[in-house]
Design an enzyme around this catalytic site. Structure first.
Site, PDB file in Angstrom:
ATOM      1  N   HIS A 109       5.563   0.497   5.085  1.00  0.00           N
ATOM      2  CA  HIS A 109       5.184  -0.871   4.719  1.00  0.00           C
ATOM      3  C   HIS A 109       6.203  -1.548   3.828  1.00  0.00           C
ATOM      4  O   HIS A 109       6.924  -0.895   3.083  1.00  0.00           O
ATOM      5  CB  HIS A 109       3.822  -0.850   4.018  1.00  0.00           C
ATOM      6  CG  HIS A 109       2.758  -0.235   4.873  1.00  0.00           C
ATOM      7  ND1 HIS A 109       2.284   1.042   4.661  1.00  0.00           N
ATOM      8  CD2 HIS A 109       2.120  -0.705   5.964  1.00  0.00           C
ATOM      9  CE1 HIS A 109       1.378   1.331   5.580  1.00  0.00           C
ATOM     10  NE2 HIS A 109       1.266   0.295   6.399  1.00  0.00           N
ATOM     11  N   ASP A 150       6.380   1.886   0.918  1.00  0.00           N
ATOM     12  CA  ASP A 150       6.256   3.302   1.286  1.00  0.00           C
ATOM     13  C   ASP A 150       7.073   3.501   2.559  1.00  0.00           C
ATOM     14  O   ASP A 150       7.935   2.678   2.864  1.00  0.00           O
ATOM     15  CB  ASP A 150       4.778   3.722   1.417  1.00  0.00           C
ATOM     16  CG  ASP A 150       4.036   2.978   2.529  1.00  0.00           C
ATOM     17  OD1 ASP A 150       4.700   2.343   3.389  1.00  0.00           O
ATOM     18  OD2 ASP A 150       2.789   3.038   2.556  1.00  0.00           O
ATOM     19  N   SER A 171      -2.449  -2.522   9.013  1.00  0.00           N
ATOM     20  CA  SER A 171      -2.200  -2.370   7.576  1.00  0.00           C
ATOM     21  C   SER A 171      -1.262  -3.429   7.013  1.00  0.00           C
ATOM     22  O   SER A 171      -1.176  -3.581   5.801  1.00  0.00           O
ATOM     23  CB  SER A 171      -1.621  -0.985   7.293  1.00  0.00           C
ATOM     24  OG  SER A 171      -0.452  -0.784   8.060  1.00  0.00           O
TER      25      SER A 171
END
Ligand SMILES: *[C@@H]1O[C@H](CO)[C@@H](O)[C@H](O)[C@H]1NC(C)=O
Ligand SMILES: *[C@@H]1O[C@H](CO)[C@@H](O)[C@H](O)[C@H]1NC(C)=O
Ligand SMILES: *[C@@H]1O[C@H](CO)[C@@H](O)[C@H](O)[C@H]1NC(C)=O
Ligand SMILES: *[C@@H]1O[C@H](CO)[C@@H](O)[C@H](O)[C@H]1NC(C)=O
Ligand SMILES: *[C@@H]1O[C@H](CO)[C@@H](O)[C@H](O)[C@H]1NC(C)=O
Length: 360
Positions: A329, A326, A32
């Site tokens: 990340h 978040d 991600s």
């Protein structure tokens, strides 16, 4: 109009794609940290295709990137003069035209090096699967664009490969009690297992024609909110967990050196992001940040998850002052520091920065 062509045009208008880029293509593999939208196509909770993700991307647009703006891969694409590498999963069928391919992104949130990593969250592309898809691209799609296999080899040899994988083998595997890896392996033997598996896949990329590869270290995951808010610790980070990432990175560096010296005409660059991520977590003001412990967006479970859909308006007002977007990340600000330092200095990417790598 063909779907691929649409993707190419929209991404081209977004960036200063250059008539004379420093490399013909940018291929991206990983998790991600680099995903540009592949997970939008999978049944998974590991998705970022809703506000406030993308709140600073191209005006304000949620694309599936797990951050407020651009990723490291996007910045590097801009520096090279290429369009952002579109998600492989967004391309149904490659156009039959003379269009030269400028790269693809295979990265997939929640996945890792080991196939079982991230399986709790839904479907994702693990690293060996991403290499499988690249293999299919090289064998089935790219030959349409090149008259000879020599031309194709030249194109691949000049292309840049960015790789960031391994964090989830800890976050979504080793550190979770119902996976057996935490019982079966010591931190050291697990690091060795991961790096050996990664090495195998990097050799596959080489055999398929990749020559210029930048592989990023695992960052200091002991500092992310989802960890610091769940595990008792002293100081800003959970140092036992950071120590595990250092074991991995200490094996990664010699593995890449070994590959570079044994595989002819290859350059495996190490992206040293661990010290940088740690330094910014400990001394955020050095990087223009005012907060290095809280997520910018509203998350579930007291700040330990991804962003909550529907509450985009409650995200922090100055994400450029925050370290975390978040609970897992980073914000675009951190990604920009990493990309700029790796491209243009000797402090992150060794033994060559990307600028020198592409000129060599
Ligand atoms: C890769 O990992 C698996 C465990 O998932 C292990 O059995 C295998 O030996 C590893 N391969 C290498 C080359 O380390
Ligand atoms: C170095 O790489 C070669 C070729 O990939 C491999 O066979 C060898 O085991 C590696 N050596 C070490 C010390 O990792
Ligand atoms: C929520 O997180 C904050 C910040 O880490 C902490 O101070 C607080 O005790 C947590 N609340 C609960 C209910 O866990
Ligand atoms: C890295 O990149 C910059 C600018 O592109 C260059 O001037 C510099 O010499 C490069 N190498 C190192 C080792 O910093
Ligand atoms: C890298 O350095 C060169 C020369 O110093 C400069 O022209 C260029 O704008 C820099 N690129 C980035 C991305 O910082």
């Amino acid at each position: 109009m063909d779907i691929f062509l649409i993707a190419l045009i929209t991404t081209t208008t977004l960036t200063s794609a250059n008539a004379d880029p420093l490399a013909p293509a940018l291929y991206v593999l990983g998790d991600s940290l680099l995903d540009s939208g592949n997970n939008n196509f999978f049944p998974t909770v590991a998705r970022a295709n809703f506000a406030p993700y993308g709140m600073n991307f191209d005006g304000s647009r949620a694309t599936g990137r797990f951050t407020n703006g651009r990723t490291v891969a996007d910045f590097i694409a801009e520096f090279i003069g290429l369009p952002y590498a579109p998600p492989y999963m967004s391309i149904k069928r490659l156009v039959e035209s003379e269009q030269v391919m400028t790269g693809l992104n295979f990265a997939s949130g929640s996945c890792g090096i080991l196939p079982q990593t991230g399986s709790d969250l839904g479907k994702c592309l693990n690293f060996p699967e991403q290499v499988d898809l690249f293999e299919r691209t090289v064998k089935e799609d790219l030959p349409r664009y090149y008259k000879t296999s020599q031309e194709l080899s030249n194109y691949l040899a000049k292309s840049l490969f960015l790789i960031s994988i391994g964090s989830n083998d800890y976050i979504n595997n080793y550190l979770i009690s119902h996976y057996d890896t935490g019982k079966r392996y010591s931190p050291q033997s697990f690091a060795t297992l991961l790096v050996n598996n990664l090495s195998q896949q990097l050799q596959r990329l080489y055999e398929l024609g990749a020559r210029k590869m930048t592989v990023f270290e695992i960052g200091p995951i002991g500092c992310i909110p989802s960890i610091t808010r769940q595990i008792k610790h002293n100081g800003p980070c959970v140092e036992d967990i950071n120590q595990m990432t250092i074991l991995f990175n200490n094996e990664l560096a010699p593995m890449l050196l070994n590959l570079t010296s044994t595989l002819q005409h290859s350059s495996f660059i190490l992206g040293r992001v661990n010290w940088l991520g740690y330094d910014a977590a400990i001394t955020p003001s050095k990087y223009g940040l005012s907060d290095s412990s809280n997520p910018c967006c509203v998350t579930w479970m007291n700040g330990t998850s991804g962003c909550v859909p529907g509450l985009g308006a409650l995200a922090c007002k100055q994400p450029d002052k925050q370290y975390f977007f978040d609970a897992y990340h980073l914000t675009e600000t951190l990604y920009k520091h990493i990309a700029t330092l790796c491209f243009n200095t000797s402090s992150v990417c060794i033994p060559q920065n990307i600028s020198d790598l592409l000129l060599s």
